[in-house]
Scaffold this motif. Sequence first.
Motif, PDB file in Angstrom:
ATOM      1  N   VAL A 261       0.841  -1.200   0.000  1.00 15.64           N
ATOM      2  CA  VAL A 261       0.000   0.000   0.000  1.00 15.64           C
ATOM      3  C   VAL A 261       0.873   1.245   0.000  1.00 15.64           C
ATOM      4  CG1 VAL A 261      -1.951  -1.090   1.170  1.00 15.64           C
ATOM      5  CG2 VAL A 261      -0.134  -0.059   2.523  1.00 15.64           C
ATOM      6  N   ASP A 262       0.260   2.363  -0.360  1.00 11.78           N
ATOM      7  CA  ASP A 262       0.929   3.664  -0.318  1.00 11.78           C
ATOM      8  C   ASP A 262       0.311   4.477   0.816  1.00 11.78           C
ATOM      9  OD1 ASP A 262       2.579   3.154  -2.532  1.00 11.78           O
ATOM     10  OD2 ASP A 262       0.947   3.642  -3.904  1.00 11.78           O
ATOM     11  N   ILE A 263       1.150   4.870   1.789  1.00 12.23           N
ATOM     12  CA  ILE A 263       0.695   5.594   2.975  1.00 12.23           C
ATOM     13  C   ILE A 263       1.078   7.066   2.864  1.00 12.23           C
ATOM     14  CG2 ILE A 263       0.902   5.762   5.492  1.00 12.23           C
ATOM     15  CD1 ILE A 263      -0.543   3.273   4.585  1.00 12.23           C
ATOM     16  N   ASP A 264       0.158   7.951   3.248  1.00 14.86           N
ATOM     17  CA  ASP A 264       0.456   9.385   3.261  1.00 14.86           C
ATOM     18  C   ASP A 264       1.658   9.636   4.168  1.00 14.86           C
ATOM     19  OD1 ASP A 264       0.362  12.249   3.906  1.00 14.86           O
ATOM     20  OD2 ASP A 264      -1.562  12.202   2.848  1.00 14.86           O
ATOM     21  N   GLU A 265       2.584  10.442   3.686  1.00 15.28           N
ATOM     22  CA  GLU A 265       3.831  10.660   4.426  1.00 15.28           C
ATOM     23  C   GLU A 265       3.614  11.250   5.823  1.00 15.28           C
ATOM     24  OE1 GLU A 265       6.363  13.890   2.969  1.00 15.28           O
ATOM     25  OE2 GLU A 265       4.789  14.383   1.528  1.00 15.28           O
ATOM     26  N   LYS A 266       2.469  11.924   6.054  1.00 10.41           N
ATOM     27  CA  LYS A 266       2.224  12.522   7.366  1.00 10.41           C
ATOM     28  C   LYS A 266       2.006  11.461   8.450  1.00 10.41           C
ATOM     29  CE  LYS A 266      -2.762  13.175   6.624  1.00 10.41           C
ATOM     30  NZ  LYS A 266      -3.837  14.186   6.457  1.00 10.41           N
ATOM     31  N   TYR A 267       1.742  10.195   8.014  1.00 11.12           N
ATOM     32  CA  TYR A 267       1.526   9.131   8.991  1.00 11.12           C
ATOM     33  C   TYR A 267       2.775   8.279   9.220  1.00 11.12           C
ATOM     34  CZ  TYR A 267      -3.438  10.155   8.307  1.00 11.12           C
ATOM     35  OH  TYR A 267      -4.661  10.774   8.231  1.00 11.12           O
ATOM     36  N   LEU A 268       3.902   8.670   8.654  1.00  9.87           N
ATOM     37  CA  LEU A 268       5.092   7.834   8.741  1.00  9.87           C
ATOM     38  C   LEU A 268       5.545   7.572  10.172  1.00  9.87           C
ATOM     39  CD1 LEU A 268       7.548   8.725   5.838  1.00  9.87           C
ATOM     40  CD2 LEU A 268       6.477   6.538   6.348  1.00  9.87           C
ATOM     41  N   ASN A 269       5.293   8.530  11.070  1.00  8.26           N
ATOM     42  CA  ASN A 269       5.734   8.323  12.462  1.00  8.26           C
ATOM     43  C   ASN A 269       4.926   7.235  13.166  1.00  8.26           C
ATOM     44  OD1 ASN A 269       3.523  10.101  12.251  1.00  8.26           O
ATOM     45  ND2 ASN A 269       3.794  10.771  14.353  1.00  8.26           N
ATOM     46  N   PHE A 270       3.787   6.813  12.563  1.00  7.66           N
ATOM     47  CA  PHE A 270       2.975   5.755  13.161  1.00  7.66           C
ATOM     48  C   PHE A 270       3.196   4.398  12.505  1.00  7.66           C
ATOM     49  CE2 PHE A 270       0.232   9.602  13.760  1.00  7.66           C
ATOM     50  CZ  PHE A 270       0.382   9.701  15.135  1.00  7.66           C
ATOM     51  N   VAL A 271       3.896   4.368  11.371  1.00  8.47           N
ATOM     52  CA  VAL A 271       4.099   3.115  10.634  1.00  8.47           C
ATOM     53  C   VAL A 271       5.586   2.786  10.622  1.00  8.47           C
ATOM     54  CG1 VAL A 271       3.768   1.906   8.454  1.00  8.47           C
ATOM     55  CG2 VAL A 271       2.101   3.603   9.183  1.00  8.47           C
ATOM     56  N   VAL A 272       5.945   1.729  11.336  1.00  7.96           N
ATOM     57  CA  VAL A 272       7.346   1.321  11.432  1.00  7.96           C
ATOM     58  C   VAL A 272       7.446  -0.176  11.139  1.00  7.96           C
ATOM     59  CG1 VAL A 272       7.949   3.111  13.107  1.00  7.96           C
ATOM     60  CG2 VAL A 272       7.115   0.888  13.909  1.00  7.96           C
ATOM     61  N   VAL A 273       8.637  -0.617  10.763  1.00  4.98           N
ATOM     62  CA  VAL A 273       8.857  -2.046  10.518  1.00  4.98           C
ATOM     63  C   VAL A 273       8.580  -2.826  11.805  1.00  4.98           C
ATOM     64  CG1 VAL A 273      10.585  -3.798   9.963  1.00  4.98           C
ATOM     65  CG2 VAL A 273      10.522  -1.652   8.669  1.00  4.98           C
ATOM     66  N   VAL A 300       9.927   9.176  -0.724  1.00  5.61           N
ATOM     67  CA  VAL A 300       8.541   9.620  -0.851  1.00  5.61           C
ATOM     68  C   VAL A 300       8.256   9.897  -2.323  1.00  5.61           C
ATOM     69  CG1 VAL A 300       6.867  11.393  -0.215  1.00  5.61           C
ATOM     70  CG2 VAL A 300       8.567  10.620   1.464  1.00  5.61           C
ATOM     71  N   ASP A 301       7.104   9.425  -2.792  1.00  4.77           N
ATOM     72  CA  ASP A 301       6.689   9.739  -4.160  1.00  4.77           C
ATOM     73  C   ASP A 301       6.352  11.226  -4.229  1.00  4.77           C
ATOM     74  OD1 ASP A 301       4.771  10.189  -6.397  1.00  4.77           O
ATOM     75  OD2 ASP A 301       5.072   8.047  -6.723  1.00  4.77           O
ATOM     76  N   LYS A 302       7.111  11.981  -5.015  1.00  3.14           N
ATOM     77  CA  LYS A 302       6.963  13.434  -5.036  1.00  3.14           C
ATOM     78  C   LYS A 302       5.624  13.882  -5.626  1.00  3.14           C
ATOM     79  CE  LYS A 302       9.393  14.022  -9.466  1.00  3.14           C
ATOM     80  NZ  LYS A 302      10.532  14.699 -10.147  1.00  3.14           N
ATOM     81  N   ASP A 303       4.999  13.035  -6.447  1.00  2.62           N
ATOM     82  CA  ASP A 303       3.727  13.410  -7.060  1.00  2.62           C
ATOM     83  C   ASP A 303       2.545  13.182  -6.124  1.00  2.62           C
ATOM     84  OD1 ASP A 303       4.911  14.169  -9.504  1.00  2.62           O
ATOM     85  OD2 ASP A 303       4.978  12.079 -10.155  1.00  2.62           O
ATOM     86  N   SER A 304       2.554  12.074  -5.407  1.00  7.59           N
ATOM     87  CA  SER A 304       1.419  11.732  -4.540  1.00  7.59           C
ATOM     88  C   SER A 304       1.668  12.028  -3.068  1.00  7.59           C
ATOM     89  CB  SER A 304       1.070  10.246  -4.702  1.00  7.59           C
ATOM     90  OG  SER A 304       2.152   9.431  -4.266  1.00  7.59           O
ATOM     91  N   GLY A 305       2.937  12.243  -2.688  1.00  4.22           N
ATOM     92  CA  GLY A 305       3.241  12.479  -1.274  1.00  4.22           C
ATOM     93  C   GLY A 305       3.041  11.254  -0.412  1.00  4.22           C
ATOM     94  N   THR A 306       3.204  10.066  -1.022  1.00  7.60           N
ATOM     95  CA  THR A 306       3.003   8.815  -0.288  1.00  7.60           C
ATOM     96  C   THR A 306       4.289   7.995  -0.245  1.00  7.60           C
ATOM     97  OG1 THR A 306       2.264   7.697  -2.307  1.00  7.60           O
ATOM     98  CG2 THR A 306       0.566   8.685  -0.912  1.00  7.60           C
ATOM     99  N   VAL A 307       4.276   7.026   0.658  1.00  6.68           N
ATOM    100  CA  VAL A 307       5.426   6.136   0.842  1.00  6.68           C
ATOM    101  C   VAL A 307       4.948   4.702   0.674  1.00  6.68           C
ATOM    102  CG1 VAL A 307       7.220   5.349   2.422  1.00  6.68           C
ATOM    103  CG2 VAL A 307       6.534   7.752   2.413  1.00  6.68           C
ATOM    104  N   ARG A 308       5.657   3.911  -0.104  1.00  9.61           N
ATOM    105  CA  ARG A 308       5.299   2.507  -0.330  1.00  9.61           C
ATOM    106  C   ARG A 308       5.636   1.669   0.908  1.00  9.61           C
ATOM    107  NH1 ARG A 308       4.365  -0.298  -5.054  1.00  9.61           N
ATOM    108  NH2 ARG A 308       3.240   1.639  -5.497  1.00  9.61           N
ATOM    109  N   VAL A 309       4.636   0.904   1.384  1.00 13.90           N
ATOM    110  CA  VAL A 309       4.791   0.067   2.574  1.00 13.90           C
ATOM    111  C   VAL A 309       4.392  -1.367   2.216  1.00 13.90           C
ATOM    112  CG1 VAL A 309       4.003  -0.369   4.929  1.00 13.90           C
ATOM    113  CG2 VAL A 309       4.334   1.982   4.138  1.00 13.90           C
TER     114      VAL A 309
END
Length: 414
Positions: A261-273, A300-309
């Motif tokens: 999934v692609d997660i919004d970068e603003k939630y990265l502090n809640f999603v960890v390995v 971070v995908d510069k177009d969508s502002g998401t991170v692949r998880v």
Amino acid sequence: MKKNLFIGIGLVVFIAVVFMVIQNQTKSMDVIGYKIEDTTYKEMISSIGSVEYDKMVEIKAEVSGTIKDIYGEVGTKVKTGDLLAKIDDRMARIELEELETNSNVAKARYEDYKKSYSQNEQAIHDQRVLQENEIATLELERSQLHTKIQETKTLVEAGALPPKDLTNLNEQLAALEIKIQSAYDRLESLRSPVNADQELKASIEAADAKVNKQKMLLDKYTVKAPMDGVVIERLVELGTFVQAGEAIMKIASDNHKYAVVDIDEKYLNFVVVGKEAQITTEAYPDDVVKGTVVFISPEVDKDSGTVRVKVKINEKTDLFLQNMSVKVEFVGQVYEQAIVIPGEYLINDETPAVYIKDENGKVVKQKIVVANKNSKNIMVLKGLSAGMVILHPEKLEEGMEVNVTLSEESEKGL
């Protein structure tokens, strides 16, 4: 007289209607209520993605030819070494037979040479003449066959003959080339007795090497599974002509499956390995499967502002198929002593609101401020407090008089 009668009847009907309206207005409606309690609220971070298998490989043909047999429908599980396809190997077998014949001839000639070592140059000369005549005959045949191929090609291109006729002629030419090469090899083996012994031995070794090489090539006409897995896609069917290097099918290892999934970068502090996640599918929305985050993209995908998880699916992997759409949820911010209500109690207005019962027992609308309007459970930031009872909005309107029965979820809590 009749006029007075009609007036009287109309008056009675009017009084009856007014009476019924008054009765309906004074009758209380039974509704379901939800009593609010302070609770712990876990904000859920969700995203839609797809399923990927652990490892996927393309099974490619190592030789050119027509698919003679093919096994394994899409979804079929296979084991390492299972037969997947057979490519027509008739020409390769013909060539092997020729090479084995050459090997046997080379060995027989060496044996004859040892027995007739005293043969003179004339005998060898006679053999060479015979061999050269054989070559001349074969080359003439090749020349005639080339001419026929050209004529047939023109007719095929014009639509006068089927392509199969040209294919058959090309196969005949390939077999003839093998015979000519074999004839030249035999001619080369006729040498002066001075070096004949070494040369004959070398010819045997060369012939055997060609036989072994051809046997190895023949193995490539049988396509086998390189690993345990499941057939994801079949790219060719029975009768298809494939080129060397062309993909026949795709196989994936289903030992492990992942939700990507692609997660919004603003939630990265809640999603960890290592973080746990919940995974569901559209096909089985009630089956919630646990997963574990195993990979987070470093960019971070510069177009969508998401991170692949990438989330490893921990259980019930048979529910998940390659490329299936999945919903993945992570626990985000945790709020203690929060005001939380079921989403179904929210009135479908532009401004968030709920129904409550006032001190007169009538329905009134209470405007609220919420954090997540579209969630199953909604956290209320303003407008409600613990102990209040909200009403299920189905068929309710402001001003109705109601009798409230608390729901089961109200008793158990969210």
